[in-house]
Design an enzyme around this catalytic site. Structure first.
Site, mmCIF file in Angstrom:
data_model
loop_
_atom_site.group_PDB
_atom_site.id
_atom_site.type_symbol
_atom_site.label_atom_id
_atom_site.label_comp_id
_atom_site.label_asym_id
_atom_site.label_seq_id
_atom_site.Cartn_x
_atom_site.Cartn_y
_atom_site.Cartn_z
ATOM 1 N N HIS A 1 0.754 -1.171 0.030
ATOM 2 C CA HIS A 1 -0.009 0.145 0.015
ATOM 3 C C HIS A 1 0.776 1.267 0.062
ATOM 4 O O HIS A 1 0.391 2.334 -0.681
ATOM 5 C CB HIS A 1 -1.147 0.090 1.105
ATOM 6 C CG HIS A 1 -2.145 -0.896 0.778
ATOM 7 N ND1 HIS A 1 -2.293 -2.342 1.273
ATOM 8 C CD2 HIS A 1 -3.175 -0.834 -0.210
ATOM 9 C CE1 HIS A 1 -3.111 -2.880 0.583
ATOM 10 N NE2 HIS A 1 -3.837 -1.854 -0.213
ATOM 11 N N GLU B 1 -10.653 -10.543 -6.791
ATOM 12 C CA GLU B 1 -9.367 -10.600 -6.315
ATOM 13 C C GLU B 1 -9.114 -11.943 -5.462
ATOM 14 O O GLU B 1 -7.780 -11.813 -4.835
ATOM 15 C CB GLU B 1 -9.060 -9.341 -5.371
ATOM 16 C CG GLU B 1 -10.023 -9.216 -4.242
ATOM 17 C CD GLU B 1 -9.908 -7.952 -3.563
ATOM 18 O OE1 GLU B 1 -8.785 -7.184 -3.866
ATOM 19 O OE2 GLU B 1 -10.734 -7.476 -2.812
HETATM 20 C C1 PEP Z 1 -6.124 -5.202 -5.416
HETATM 21 O O1 PEP Z 1 -6.248 -5.893 -4.547
HETATM 22 O O2 PEP Z 1 -5.783 -5.403 -6.691
HETATM 23 C C2 PEP Z 1 -6.973 -3.838 -5.314
HETATM 24 C C3 PEP Z 1 -7.034 -2.883 -6.252
HETATM 25 O O3 PEP Z 1 -7.143 -3.777 -3.967
HETATM 26 P P1 PEP Z 1 -6.396 -3.277 -2.924
HETATM 27 O O4 PEP Z 1 -4.976 -2.899 -3.343
HETATM 28 O O5 PEP Z 1 -6.899 -1.826 -2.063
HETATM 29 O O6 PEP Z 1 -6.102 -4.463 -1.942
HETATM 30 MG MG MG Z 2 -7.261 -6.016 -2.918
#
Ligand code: PEP
Ligand code: MG
Length: 539
Positions: A189, A430
């Site tokens: 993140h 996902e």
């Molecule tokens: C992902 O998992 O690709 C996504 C867009 O969600 P996040 O990165 O917030 O987990």
């Molecule tokens: Mg995700």
């Protein structure tokens, strides 16, 4: 001194170093009352357990990836945190009405002074270890982890072992010039945040980070992935030239900002933005977003200590709707868990947080969180074209349960006479399970959006934040591509659109492959939009 890592967000910056964790913690209170002693003894015990638990997890992870020597440092820190003599010295002070945070720092200083006085160089250097560990226990007692970031008042390059989303969420706008972290990958993140903020990030530099923590100034280059501590004048001049070249590159992409991108075969591909707060909406439009492909609403919850009310959430969603007008906004319901903790919610420690109580699982179990959010989205849908997307769905049952909850909220709002709008509901693909069951999910969904960040991590069993697994943090793997293809085919059979909102959507080398598989929308950090439109137009 130069450190190399993973280029996680392009751009260059030179600025003062900011090291959030090393500041010597100051105790919040010096004294406690007689009546508080028992409770404070207990809090101290819990803080030691929490810190030792975190340290031993890091040690285990390092050992599992073959770094025996580095793991040994953490074993030593665990031993120190759990040292019975240290504990009894602190407890004695607490009984003498000293606050636990002050007591643990004072005892830490005593121990550190003893180590520092030793002739043996190795033992003398343990003084810093003691300070580090007692400082962590004290910070834990004061729940101070995040506040260091709020205190950042000069634009700086942030150097940290790792940065949790709740850390970056608390940094004030313009105060971070770049990030350099020991841990992390392109899809952790911190990298995602850096790309949205348009600032350079180098992640996964490993323990070498420690060698530059004392630097006054740091230069970061986020494309190749390196950082230079205390750069000389020549290096600063070189960074200025690189910055100029990047600005030219960006200027050359200007003309694509407001293009409606189509492939040479005439397939129209929508290019949208990922955002984490209403403050990013204007910027996203500026970069040419044709909508919001992913509004990560958990950031609204993480940038504060208490939970936002339904009304506050309504304001936030409505503010984005007002900026985007007729353009679609996909609001993802709360996706906490994994590496995203929620201040104000009691999340028990988990052995495997990424395989734990995350996303829709948590929302379905916590109506007091989920329902105000659904109500707020339904209300804001009266102000714009909002869609709801559920994260971490693994089967049709979860989707049905989430839709039932939405239906309940709609009925309640209607009976209260509150103005609401129509919303389509879709699913984030996902988990491998969702991709494999895409045909079944498509029957119940108005759209799909593929979250490649998690899809890669779960398909390849490779933690998205682990810097040692770089080779596997790649959507362009036959197993992942097969799941994307399956998802696109299911969407096409059901006649619903399918986007990609994971980081792969903004990667120039991935875009043609995703489009080829049938993806109809790409959503990414806003500064990447012009380049993505160019890549699609040239396909
Ligand atoms: C992902 O998992 O690709 C996504 C867009 O969600 P996040 O990165 O917030 O987990
Ligand atoms: Mg995700």
């Amino acid at each position: 001194m130069k450190l190399t890592g993973i280029g996680a967000s392009e751009g260059v910056a030179v600025g003062p170093a900011f090291v959030p964790a090393t500041g010597k913690p100051e105790p919040e209170r010096d004294r406690i009352t007689e009546a508080e002693v028992e409770a404070e003894l207990q809090r101290f015990k819990e803080a030691v357990e929490a810190v030792a638990g975190n340290l031993s997890q890091t040690g285990d992870r390092l050992r599992a990836s073959g770094s025996e020597e580095e793991a040994g440092i953490f074993d030593f820190h665990v031993e120190m945190a759990e040292d019975p003599e240290l504990a009894s010295a602190v407890e004695q002070r607490i009984r003498n009405l000293e606050s636990p945070e002050a007591a643990v720092l004072a005892v830490g200083e005593e121990y550190a002074a003893e180590y520092a006085a030793m002739d043996d160089e190795y033992m003398a250097s343990r003084a810093d270890d003691v300070r580090d560990v007692t400082g962590q226990i004290s910070a834990q007692l004061m729940d101070r982890g995040a506040s260091a970031f709020e205190a950042l008042k000069t634009p700086s390059v942030v150097l940290a072992h790792s940065l949790a989303p709740s850390d970056t969420a608390r940094i004030q706008k313009g105060m971070a010039l770049g990030f350099v972290t020991a841990e992390g990958s392109r899809t952790s993140h911190v990298s995602i945040m850096a790309r949205s903020m348009g600032i350079p990030a180098v992640v996964g530099v490993g323990l070498a980070l420690e060698d530059i923590l004392a630097a006054k100034t740091v230069a970061v280059e986020g494309r190749e992935g390196y950082a230079i501590a205390d750069p000389d004048a020549d290096t600063v001049a070189q960074f200025e030239r690189m910055s100029g070249a990047l600005a030219e590159e960006r200027a050359a992409l200007e003309e694509y900002r407001h293009v409606e991108a189509s492939t040479s075969e005439g397939r129209r591909i929508e290019v949208a933005a990922n955002i984490g707060s209403p403050s990013e909406a204007e910027g996203a439009l500026h970069w040419g977003a044709e909508g919001v492909g992913l509004f990560r609403t958990e950031f609204l919850f993480m940038e504060r200590d208490d939970l936002p009310s339904e009304d506050e959430q309504y304001e936030a969603y409505s503010a984005v709707a007002n900026v985007f007008g007729e353009k679609p906004i996909i609001v993802r319901t709360l996706d906490v868990g994994g590496d995203k903790d929620l201040p104000g919610v009691d999340q028990a420690d988990e052995e495997n947080p990424f395989l734990g109580w995350r996303g829709i699982r948590m929302s379905l179990d916590t109506p007091e969180l989920f329902e105000p959010q659904l109500r707020a989205i339904l209300r804001a849908a009266a102000d714009g074209k909002l869609k709801i997307m559920f994260p971490m769905v693994a089967d049709v049952g979860e989707l049905e349960a989430a839709k039932a909850r939405l239906h309940k909220c709609r009925r309640e709002l209607e009976s209260e006479g509150v103005k609401i709008g129509e919303v389509e509901t879709g699913v984030m693909i996902e988990t491998p399970a969702a991709a494999i069951c895409a045909g079944l999910l498509a029957e119940e969904s108005a759209f799909f959006s593929i979250g490649t960040n998690d899809l890669v991590q779960y398909t390849l069993a490779a933690d998205r934040g682990n810097e040692r697994l770089r080779r596997l943090q790649n959507a362009d793997h036959p197993a992942v591509m097969a799941l994307i293809q399956r998802t696109c085919e299911a969407a096409s059979s059901a006649g619903i659109p399918v986007g990609v909102c994971g980081e792969a959507a903004g990667e120039p080398e991935m875009i043609p492959k995703l489009v080829e598989l049938g993806v109809t929308e790409l959503s990414m950090a806003a500064p990447q939009i012009p380049r993505a439109k160019k890549v699609v137009s040239e396909q």
